[in-house]
Design a protein around this motif. Structure first.
Motif, PDB file in Angstrom:
ATOM      1  N   GLN A 110      47.926  30.923  45.542  1.00  0.00           N
ATOM      2  CA  GLN A 110      48.230  30.165  46.754  1.00  0.00           C
ATOM      3  C   GLN A 110      46.938  29.628  47.384  1.00  0.00           C
ATOM      4  N   GLY A 111      45.942  30.514  47.445  1.00  0.00           N
ATOM      5  CA  GLY A 111      44.654  30.097  47.999  1.00  0.00           C
ATOM      6  C   GLY A 111      44.030  28.995  47.181  1.00  0.00           C
ATOM      7  N   MET A 112      44.105  29.145  45.851  1.00  0.00           N
ATOM      8  CA  MET A 112      43.530  28.110  44.988  1.00  0.00           C
ATOM      9  C   MET A 112      44.303  26.816  45.129  1.00  0.00           C
ATOM     10  N   TYR A 170      52.451  49.177  40.487  1.00  0.00           N
ATOM     11  CA  TYR A 170      51.116  48.640  40.248  1.00  0.00           C
ATOM     12  C   TYR A 170      51.204  47.218  39.719  1.00  0.00           C
ATOM     13  N   VAL A 172      45.406  25.705  47.911  1.00  0.00           N
ATOM     14  CA  VAL A 172      44.854  25.040  49.092  1.00  0.00           C
ATOM     15  C   VAL A 172      43.555  24.321  48.730  1.00  0.00           C
ATOM     16  N   THR A 173      42.648  25.016  48.046  1.00  0.00           N
ATOM     17  CA  THR A 173      41.378  24.362  47.710  1.00  0.00           C
ATOM     18  C   THR A 173      41.609  23.209  46.743  1.00  0.00           C
ATOM     19  N   PHE A 174      42.542  23.407  45.812  1.00  0.00           N
ATOM     20  CA  PHE A 174      42.806  22.344  44.845  1.00  0.00           C
ATOM     21  C   PHE A 174      43.383  21.121  45.554  1.00  0.00           C
ATOM     22  N   HIS A 225      42.705  20.165  48.452  1.00  0.00           N
ATOM     23  CA  HIS A 225      41.638  19.452  49.160  1.00  0.00           C
ATOM     24  C   HIS A 225      40.886  18.502  48.237  1.00  0.00           C
ATOM     25  N   MET A 226      40.953  18.741  46.946  1.00  0.00           N
ATOM     26  CA  MET A 226      40.188  17.895  46.022  1.00  0.00           C
ATOM     27  C   MET A 226      40.715  16.472  45.996  1.00  0.00           C
ATOM     28  N   PHE A 282      49.049  35.361  45.512  1.00  0.00           N
ATOM     29  CA  PHE A 282      48.336  34.962  46.727  1.00  0.00           C
ATOM     30  C   PHE A 282      47.011  34.280  46.402  1.00  0.00           C
ATOM     31  N   ILE A 283      46.358  34.761  45.338  1.00  0.00           N
ATOM     32  CA  ILE A 283      45.120  34.070  44.945  1.00  0.00           C
ATOM     33  C   ILE A 283      45.464  32.660  44.475  1.00  0.00           C
ATOM     34  N   SER A 303      49.203  39.952  44.033  1.00  0.00           N
ATOM     35  CA  SER A 303      47.818  39.533  44.244  1.00  0.00           C
ATOM     36  C   SER A 303      47.563  38.201  43.564  1.00  0.00           C
ATOM     37  N   GLU A 348      52.223  44.866  42.402  1.00  0.00           N
ATOM     38  CA  GLU A 348      51.093  44.585  43.277  1.00  0.00           C
ATOM     39  C   GLU A 348      50.161  43.567  42.630  1.00  0.00           C
ATOM     40  N   ALA A 349      49.939  43.766  41.333  1.00  0.00           N
ATOM     41  CA  ALA A 349      49.029  42.850  40.626  1.00  0.00           C
ATOM     42  C   ALA A 349      49.587  41.437  40.633  1.00  0.00           C
TER      43      ALA A 349
END
Lengths: 393, 372, 200
Positions: free
Chosen positions: C24-26, C11, C28-30, C32-33, C21-22, C18, C14-15
């Motif tokens: 990693q996504g942030m 568990y 990408v958005t960061f 772009h700033m 990956f979140i 997670s 997994e956490a």
């Protein structure tokens, strides 16, 4: 153990035709038991414009500007099918160069359609940002379309026997730029979306369609391919010159929304690859090259040969649809886009039946959402990828 | 114990200098900080809306508001102006009393929480002994307002939104409280001031983040859920419920919802700062500096500097949280209602309990580090 | 007990996954700033419409032979061609010509099929008016030339993607003097000379 059973009255909720997440003007009458969907009934027809009837009193030339209004996100395909149907009926040949230009345009259009699908799909699940990224890339495709056809969406570019005009000066180079630029961007989307645990949790195993089920419902396109059927009309019908390119049918086996997501993302990559190949193999090369060679080699040279034309013969405004009937289809981004054309040797077709992929794919929606949560309706509907313009016609 | 700047005593002294009795001076003083905090909180919440616009724009390669004031800072004011003069519509078949009461309750409950948020040793309205508990108790009132407005709108989307809001707030209140409780256990008091003071000894090293990493994560997630922000913005999930409980609202009532949602975000940021990031403390103990330079702590100008530094630090930490929340909002998709409740009850709650247990155990085992 | 601990371990893994990956996504958005906004600030910046852009239709009165091909290829037979047969010169004489741009969909069929090139597309696309009847252009209005984006001193013209130099993606970063993509004839000749030699 005694459970206290609470039975709430079912709530009938109306999603659409005006609803922020509805794709166009679809209306869903959803019966809810708390958050669970008990039943869902789609209501169509809010965007019905009688496209088939209009076709019956228009010449093909007159009708061409209409067709981009069916599926206004994959516009090149609607034009392709409208042109292919009488073309095949009248046995008009298409020059190789024209065919290549068509393929490039079609694949660009496929990328544009899938890009927008990606944006709206992820926005349906709640992430708004990819929508903007997707528009950035789509904008470039539309700039390319504008340079070649004169309009961003309503191109009116395909003609019986070829295309309306040759590619403009410098277009091939820029198109190549775009394809090289797109692949890293798709990588970036995948970094942002694909592994996101929330996205995965929301999508994985949702709206699963089995292989037989998909075939029985008449699904096509990514919906069918995600269910483990390797069915792509570009490979099966051998239309245009797709056989000359080196590419693979993208498919998946799990049949859920995630599989459909992956199939579409991979198709975008594959299309970019195909465009690059087609640009290399384009007979005569870029427009500027072709022109220079023509001038250099003189009027009787091979550069003026039939293969290097962008159109075989400019169709007259009174092009007659020959007597006969047949069904022609192309692999549109949403699935099989077909036209059943009946001609009677007149300038107007006698019957122009459109088989829109979105309309057929939408049928399975009520079955998929039954028993799911309210929020899943949007995710599943998003993964079906419908455009009301072509569903209602 | 050094108390820092004490505006209240100073003002009362001044007023008594005019010949007023101490009681009258205190009464005169009382509304001032309330008004001040209310105004400051509103302004800071407006800044949050501006920040949301700018950060989302930057994350999406846009410019965002540009022409209204420098960098579009006047956009929130324009928003407020527009919403104030907008017609106030109550739907024909709505319950007018509940419909009005809903946003008011939400608004009041959020702003009441600012009562105990400290910006400095004495820079808070009231150092209530129950401090953090009061915040949790009062903020639980907000879902009642949401439910009220969802129910009274006589709109199915609003009703679903209101129900979701209630379910969500209830399930995330508990992990939030458990995470805060672990902090309380360490600082031996519920008062927000004592919680900050307990983190003051060694600068950044003594902040609670290091001692409560699990609690910090739990608190962050639950705070986001409490603020109803993506990935937990189910009550107003646009794609499903149009705008949830606020679907039927316009004008001032909508402004109350909108304002309180951002004030709530700011509150969460401030709570994170107070509970985990050492409140108004600088990353290094400021007392040391005054000792080095040989400045008396009671020198007025030094007091002013420390006080303003404290306020800046608190806000900086709060806005760090807000920035993360905004960036997260524009990155992740929304969870589904059952996943949301799963996460709350099956993940955060047990972990919160384990965290509390661990904290208690560490407190007994290592009383020096865990505030024995 | 061990099973339980294993479960807890999974568990936790997994956490952490997670969170990764979140993050990693942030990332990408960061990221772009710090990138330059791609938006075109419309009234201050405008894209230059492409050469083939199908804007408002331009009509040359003297070139028109009143053949009405434009009417026949138009999806809705929109152009109004008013002519009279002049018996003296045995020719049709155009009296008036009009297109209602409130109805026109700018498909360009009329321009494509006009035998005398009396019709042409302009780059004008901002046609909004307060009264829709103002969009019904007669032959005089149709004969007016549009203003060019590049000649407007209040507007920064930006090139569209297809007109940028090879390799350039973003119009803001490109100087207006830089050459657009595509080779010049002399360059192609130079190259093809080599190719010809190779072929032989």
């Amino acid at each position: 153990m005694v459970m206290i059973e609470t039975k709430a009255e079912r709530m009938v909720i109306n999603l659409g035709p005006h609803h922020p997440s509805m794709h166009g003007v679809l209306r869903l009458i959803v019966t809810l038991d708390g958050e669970n969907v008990v039943d869902c009934e789609p209501v169509l027809g809010y965007l019905h414009r009688g496209m088939e009837k209009i076709a019956e009193n228009r010449t093909i030339i007159q009708y061409l500007p209409y067709v981009t209004r069916w599926d206004y996100l994959a516009t090149m395909f609607t034009e392709a099918i409208t042109v292919n149907a009488p073309e095949r009926l009248a046995n008009v040949s298409v020059p190789r160069r024209a065919s290549y230009i068509r393929m490039i345009m079609l694949e660009l259009s496929r990328i544009a359609s899938h890009l927008l699908w990606l944006g709206t799909f992820v926005a349906d699940i709640g992430a708004q940002t990819p929508f903007f990224y997707v528009f950035r890339e789509r904008e470039i495709i539309y700039d390319l379309f504008e340079a070649a056809t004169g309009m961003r969406m309503m191109h009116n570019y395909f003609r019986i026997g070829g295309v309306a005009a040759d590619l403009p000066y410098g277009w091939v180079d820029k198109c190549e730029d775009f394809c090289n630029y797109l692949t890293p961007k798709i990588d970036e989307y995948e970094r942002l979306i694909s592994n996101n645990p929330i996205f995965r949790k929301r999508i994985e195993g949702l709206g699963t369609i089995g292989q037989d089920e998909a075939i029985n419902w008449g699904l096509s396109g990514p919906m069918l391919r995600a269910s483990g059927v390797k069915w792509d009309l570009r490979k099966i019908d051998h239309y245009e010159l797709y056989d000359e390119l080196d590419w693979e049918v993208q498919w998946d086996t799990s049949g859920d929304c995630l599989a459909r997501y992956f199939v579409r993302v991979r198709e975008m990559r594959e299309s970019a690859k195909m465009i690059l190949q087609a640009l290399k193999a384009l007979p005569g090369g870029s427009y500027e090259n072709l022109e220079a060679q023509r001038v250099l080699a003189g009027p009787k040279s091979e550069w003026n040969g039939p293969d290097y034309q962008f159109i075989s013969k400019k169709p007259s405004p009174t092009f007659k649809v020959p007597a006969g009937e047949h069904y022609v289809r192309v692999e549109a981004p949403k699935g099989e886009l077909g036209v059943y054309l009946i001609g009677e040797d007149s300038v107007f077709p006698w019957r122009f039946k459109i088989r829109p992929p979105g309309f057929v794919n939408l049928q399975i929606l009520p079955q998929l959402v039954r028993g799911m949560k309210l929020a899943d309706i949007m995710a599943i509907l998003g993964s079906v990828d419908i455009i009301m313009g072509e569903v209602d016609r | 114990m050094y108390t820092g700047i004490d505006l209240q005593q100073a003002l009362i002294d001044v007023l008594m200098g005019f010949g007023l009795t101490q009681g009258v001076a205190k009464v005169l003083w009382m509304p001032l900080p309330m008004l001040l905090v209310f105004l400051v909180a509103s302004v800071l919440a407006l800044v949050c809306t501006w920040l949301e616009r700018k950060v989302s724009a930057a994350a999406q390669q846009r410019i965002g508001p540009e022409y209204m004031g420098p960098f579009g800072v006047l956009v929130p004011l324009a928003d407020v102006g527009k919403l104030i003069i907008k017609q106030d519509i109550i739907p024909a078949k709505a319950d007018p009393i509940l419909f009005t009461l809903g946003p008011v309750i939400v608004f009041i409950s959020v702003f009441l929480c600012y009562l105990v948020i400290p910006f400095g040793q004495n820079l808070l309205i009231s150092d209530v002994g129950t401090g953090i508990f009061l915040v949790i108790a009062i903020s639980s009132i907000a879902p009642i307002g949401l439910l009220m407005s969802g129910y009274s709108s006589n709109n199915k989307y609003a009703l679903l939104g209101g129900l979701r809001a209630a379910a969500q707030s209830i399930s995330y209140e508990i992990p939030l409280a458990l995470a805060a409780l672990a902090i309380v256990l360490m600082s031996n008091g519920l008062s927000t001031v004592s919680i900050v003071n307990q983190q003051a000894d060694y600068g950044i090293l003594s902040w609670n983040v290091w001692r409560q990493p699990i609690g910090f994560v739990i608190f962050l997630i639950s705070a986001l859920a409490e603020c109803e922000r993506l990935p937990f913005d189910l009550p107003e999930a646009e794609e499903e419920l149009v705008a949830g409980y606020q679907t039927e609202y316009t004008g001032v009532k909508f402004m109350l919802f909108y304002g309180s949602s951002y004030a709530n975000l700011l509150l969460a940021g401030l709570l994170v700062a107070v509970l985990y990031l050492g409140g108004w403390e600088l990353p290094f103990p400021i007392d040391r500096i005054s000792d080095w330079f040989g400045i008396s702590k009671n020198t007025p100008w030094w007091q002013i500097i420390t006080a303003s530094l404290g306020i800046t630090m608190t806000l900086l930490k709060a806005y760090l949280f807000i920035f993360t929340a905004i960036l997260l909002r524009w990155t992740v998709p929304r969870v589904r209602i059952d996943q949301l409740l799963d996460l709350g009850w099956k993940f955060l709650l047990p972990i919160g309990l384990v965290n509390l247990l661990l904290t208690a155990a560490f407190k007994i085992a290592l009383p020096n580090y865990f505030g024995g | 007990m061990l099973k339980f601990l294993n479960k807890v371990g999974d568990y936790a893994k997994e956490a952490i996954q997670s969170a990764k990956f979140i993050g990693q996504g942030m990332g990408v958005t960061f990221d772009h700033m710090r990138r330059r906004p791609i938006t075109v600030q419309y009234p201050y910046e405008k894209l230059i419409p492409s050469e083939r852009f199908r804007g408002r239709i331009h009509f040359e009165y003297d070139k028109c032979i009143s053949c009405e091909v434009c009417v026949r290829v138009c999806p809705i037979n929109l152009p109004v061609v008013d002519w009279e047969f002049n018996a003296e010169i045995k020719k049709k004489e155009l009296k008036s010509y009009s297109i209602d741009f409130g109805v026109c969909i700018f498909c360009g069929n009329c321009v494509e099929y006009c035998p005398t090139n009396a019709l042409a597309m302009t780059e004008e696309y901002d046609l909004s008016t307060y009264d829709r009847h103002e969009l019904n252009f007669d032959s005089v209005a149709l004969g007016r030339m549009p203003t060019k984006v590049t000649e407007d001193p209040f507007v920064t013209p930006l090139r569209e993607f297809a007109y940028l130099p090879k390799g350039a993606i973003e119009p803001h970063a490109v100087s207006h003097t830089e050459r657009r993509a595509g080779k010049r004839p002399e360059e192609i000749l130079e190259e093809s000379g080599n190719i010809g030699n190779n072929a032989e």
